[in-house]
Design an enzyme around this catalytic site. Sequence first.
Site, PDB file in Angstrom:
ATOM      1  N   LEU A   1       0.860  -1.193   0.000  1.00 28.44           N
ATOM      2  CA  LEU A   1       0.000   0.000   0.000  1.00 28.44           C
ATOM      3  C   LEU A   1       0.894   1.241   0.000  1.00 28.44           C
ATOM      4  O   LEU A   1       1.639   1.459   0.953  1.00 28.44           O
ATOM      5  CB  LEU A   1      -0.865  -0.050   1.275  1.00 28.44           C
ATOM      6  CG  LEU A   1      -1.783   1.115   1.616  1.00 28.44           C
ATOM      7  CD1 LEU A   1      -2.878   1.274   0.567  1.00 28.44           C
ATOM      8  CD2 LEU A   1      -2.418   0.885   2.983  1.00 28.44           C
ATOM      9  N   HIS A   2       0.881   2.011  -1.053  1.00 28.46           N
ATOM     10  CA  HIS A   2       1.703   3.225  -1.030  1.00 28.46           C
ATOM     11  C   HIS A   2       1.271   4.324  -1.989  1.00 28.46           C
ATOM     12  O   HIS A   2       1.886   5.387  -2.021  1.00 28.46           O
ATOM     13  CB  HIS A   2       3.171   2.879  -1.348  1.00 28.46           C
ATOM     14  CG  HIS A   2       3.413   2.529  -2.777  1.00 28.46           C
ATOM     15  ND1 HIS A   2       3.051   1.325  -3.310  1.00 28.46           N
ATOM     16  CD2 HIS A   2       3.948   3.234  -3.790  1.00 28.46           C
ATOM     17  CE1 HIS A   2       3.367   1.281  -4.588  1.00 28.46           C
ATOM     18  NE2 HIS A   2       3.911   2.442  -4.919  1.00 28.46           N
TER      19      HIS A   2
END
Length: 356
Positions: A202-203
């Site tokens: 997740l980024h």
Amino acid sequence: MKILTIVGARPQFVKAAVVSKALAAYPRLKEVMLHTGQHFDANMSSIFFDQLLIPRPSHLLDIHGGSHGEMTGRMMIEVERVMQAEKPDRVLVYGDTNSTLAGALVATKLHVPVAHVEAGLRSFDRRMPEEINRILTDQVSDLLFCPTDTAIQNLSNEGFGSKPVSMLKVGDVMQDSALLFSSHAIKPAGIKIAGPFVLATLHRAENTDDSKRLGALIEGLNAIHRDTAPVVLPLHPRTRAAIDRLGQRLVVITIDPVGYLEMLWLLQHCGLVLTDSGGVQKEAYFFEKMCVTMRDTTEWTELVELGANSLVGASSEAISAAASVNFGRKVDTEASVYGGGKAANRIASVIAGDGA
Ligand code: UDP
């Protein structure tokens, strides 16, 4: 012929690793690498050079952080200095980061031809910084190395067919990397998990920089960890900072970002991939795992069409429902939409003037 390759971010190290090896097979090509420093932590940068045996960059800048304008502007100033000193015959850029755009813009203004690896990808969401970087880089490139038919179609729709440029479907270099390094996968140190797990990353800025979305995603990840299977999340520094700011409790198994070989192990052994990454969506497919994508759009649309990717946005309910339905499902990869591991050789042969 001197090629100046410009990299700066984690996915670019994975892509450049295979292309650099392919370029090295041509004695008449001399590759010089510039690393902008966009990603600089050891586990986001140097570990990739070590594990994937990429020669150390000849030019290592130290440009990271700040706003997009500031970062890209600073990169342009420094990249221009290097380009004026190196006088390359061609510049090679990858993907969709600020390093890609800075390199492409500087090169074109110095009348150095630009080759773009991963050309033609579109999410059709111009609020994504990556989308702007891709569109503009394609505009100034004369060699457009497209991974898929969809990418070729996107460029044709934008009128590239009538321009004096080469659009070539070469396949996806990340598949080359996955195939080349797969047998060297390493179990991450400290992972004690025994049974099946969900691998999450997740980024994307649209998720980390929007507290409502990030809150819903944390809720969804916690629900999957509780109800479906343990979630292992190698945490990107940007996401770690955003979660700390938000102060919402994340109960999944978080670890520091891992090297590429550890990531391959996690991809091989997980029961499902949950991500907002571009590259990891494809890697799930390479390893026959279903992917649940925590975004509203994707540039890898063929995976959605093949039923290998469930695009669910950022609702906690949608994410946990998709994870529960898809956990453990094996994906049929017969369609082989990414070229089967020959992309880097094709790219090198075109650059060397031998044709694809
Ligand atoms: N990756 C890695 N370690 C991690 C997370 C990702 O080696 O902890 C690899 C991943 O397998 C892929 C690349 O980094 O090859 C993708 O990078 P990222 O998701 O940061 O970028 P994107 O593809 O979204 O631009």
